[in-house]
Design a protein around this motif. Sequence first.
Motif, mmCIF file in Angstrom:
data_model
loop_
_atom_site.group_PDB
_atom_site.id
_atom_site.type_symbol
_atom_site.label_atom_id
_atom_site.label_comp_id
_atom_site.label_asym_id
_atom_site.label_seq_id
_atom_site.Cartn_x
_atom_site.Cartn_y
_atom_site.Cartn_z
ATOM 1 N N THR A 198 0.833 -1.208 0.000
ATOM 2 C CA THR A 198 0.000 0.000 0.000
ATOM 3 C C THR A 198 0.866 1.255 0.000
ATOM 4 O O THR A 198 0.599 2.234 -0.717
ATOM 5 N N GLN A 199 1.933 1.246 0.818
ATOM 6 C CA GLN A 199 2.845 2.394 0.853
ATOM 7 C C GLN A 199 3.539 2.584 -0.491
ATOM 8 O O GLN A 199 3.661 3.709 -0.992
ATOM 9 N N ARG A 200 3.987 1.516 -1.101
ATOM 10 C CA ARG A 200 4.645 1.634 -2.406
ATOM 11 C C ARG A 200 3.670 2.158 -3.452
ATOM 12 O O ARG A 200 4.037 2.960 -4.316
ATOM 13 N N LEU A 201 2.436 1.742 -3.340
ATOM 14 C CA LEU A 201 1.430 2.187 -4.295
ATOM 15 C C LEU A 201 1.168 3.686 -4.186
ATOM 16 O O LEU A 201 1.029 4.379 -5.202
ATOM 17 N N SER A 202 1.152 4.181 -2.955
ATOM 18 C CA SER A 202 0.889 5.614 -2.772
ATOM 19 C C SER A 202 2.058 6.469 -3.239
ATOM 20 O O SER A 202 1.880 7.593 -3.717
ATOM 21 N N THR A 203 3.290 6.002 -3.100
ATOM 22 C CA THR A 203 4.461 6.775 -3.518
ATOM 23 C C THR A 203 4.664 6.763 -5.038
ATOM 24 O O THR A 203 5.191 7.702 -5.614
ATOM 25 N N GLN A 204 4.267 5.715 -5.696
ATOM 26 C CA GLN A 204 4.516 5.607 -7.125
ATOM 27 C C GLN A 204 3.432 6.257 -7.977
ATOM 28 O O GLN A 204 3.595 6.373 -9.192
ATOM 29 N N GLN A 205 2.331 6.750 -7.365
ATOM 30 C CA GLN A 205 1.254 7.435 -8.072
ATOM 31 C C GLN A 205 0.850 6.686 -9.346
ATOM 32 O O GLN A 205 1.085 7.123 -10.474
ATOM 33 N N PRO A 206 0.252 5.599 -9.219
ATOM 34 C CA PRO A 206 -0.117 4.803 -10.401
ATOM 35 C C PRO A 206 -1.145 5.493 -11.286
ATOM 36 O O PRO A 206 -1.170 5.253 -12.492
ATOM 37 N N ALA A 207 -1.988 6.403 -10.707
ATOM 38 C CA ALA A 207 -3.005 7.075 -11.530
ATOM 39 C C ALA A 207 -2.348 7.933 -12.609
ATOM 40 O O ALA A 207 -2.784 7.954 -13.768
ATOM 41 N N ARG A 208 -1.288 8.676 -12.210
ATOM 42 C CA ARG A 208 -0.603 9.518 -13.183
ATOM 43 C C ARG A 208 0.069 8.679 -14.258
ATOM 44 O O ARG A 208 0.040 9.017 -15.452
#
Length: 442
Positions: A299-309
């Motif tokens: 979850t932390q990695r997902l928030s830092t990598q900004q997958p939406a952008r």
Amino acid sequence: MSNPERISLTISQLNQEVGQLLHRGFPALWVEGEISNLARPASGHLYFSLKDASAQVKCAMFRAKMLGLNLRPENGSHILAYGRVALYEPRGDYQFIVERMEALGEGELQRRFEALKRRLQEAGWFDPDSKRPLPPYPRCIGVITSPSGAAIRDILQVLRRRSPHIPVLIYPVAVQGDSAAPQLVRAIQQANRETRCDVLILARGGGSLEDLWPFNEESVAQAVHSSQLPIISGVGHEIDFTIVDFVADRRAPTPSAAAELVSPDQALLRPQLQHLYQQYTKHFLHKLQREQAQLTQLTQRLSTQQPARKIQQQIQRLDELAYRLQRSIQGRVQQNQTRLQYLTQRIHRQSPQYQLTKYQQTLSQQAQKLSYSMQQYLAQQQKSLALQAARLQLLSPLATLERGYALVFDEQGNLVKDAERVTAGQTLQIQLAQGKLHCRVN
């Protein structure tokens, strides 16, 4: 006083009368005794004596009665013999004519039991390596026995006490009498076809050898040996043994013992299940904690990598590639259409119809030229023919005759050219332009 009349018999008559008295006075009966003085002459008959502690009798058994004999008589054998009392008249010997013979002591059934046991053992049916293992935790237990006997009650009582969670399937059969063996065979085969059970118990209560005899039949032993399901034999009491006991995968001394062999004891299983439950719970909690930690990290990695952008950028990239792909496809399509038209024209020019039309036009032109040439040629030939005809007309003898000339022929048809060759009185033929003259020279 006068002497009474004396009646005398010959020895043959006496022996004959005594033989008839013995035959009428003694019906067919069974006798028992020990064989001695056994003789087997070449005729195939048996001659021997039967004796007990204080007496003996001579016996004979003819070859025709020995065809169905199931034992081999020997000196010292204790037997039961069935036959008739008779007299051997030539010697006056009293004897017993034997028609049937059975072993005494072991008994006929015991003898058959031992013979089948030896034969099946030699065939390897008792080999421990061929025995199937019993399932440690059966899902279903099949019981082949009488539904009204004491054996089924004992088995069900043990199973309810030890493993009440295991279902029991009962195959009801007769366990005594002539119909018992066929029913046992059908029940074993049915259980193997259905495969609803993991193990079978073949059981009945105690009894005499005659009572237990269906479990000594070879057909039942064959069914047990051929079974794909493991079979436990629980027949009779601990001292009773049957052929099925030796062929089965396990032998239990009683039906109750058979039920104990096949059923796990719930009192022993409960601590094991509790221990397994604790181990499983501990393992599950540990795994759950590990998975939760991994989920938090992801979850932390997902928030830092900004997958939406990144997804938006990939969408734009995808649109650009789609546009380029569309243009490339349109260009390729147009190019292929142009080439298709060119190839279509080439194919049209090379097509048989096109070539046929072309050759038809050429043929029409050649036909016209040929017709014109033929007309020119015919005109020239006609002019030449007319000219030749005119010349021929000028040279024709007929034309000469038309001018007043004549042709003179002799009788032989030869042309007369010289007057000196003609004699007086000779007949001549003169050919004129019109007609002929027949003349005589004066």
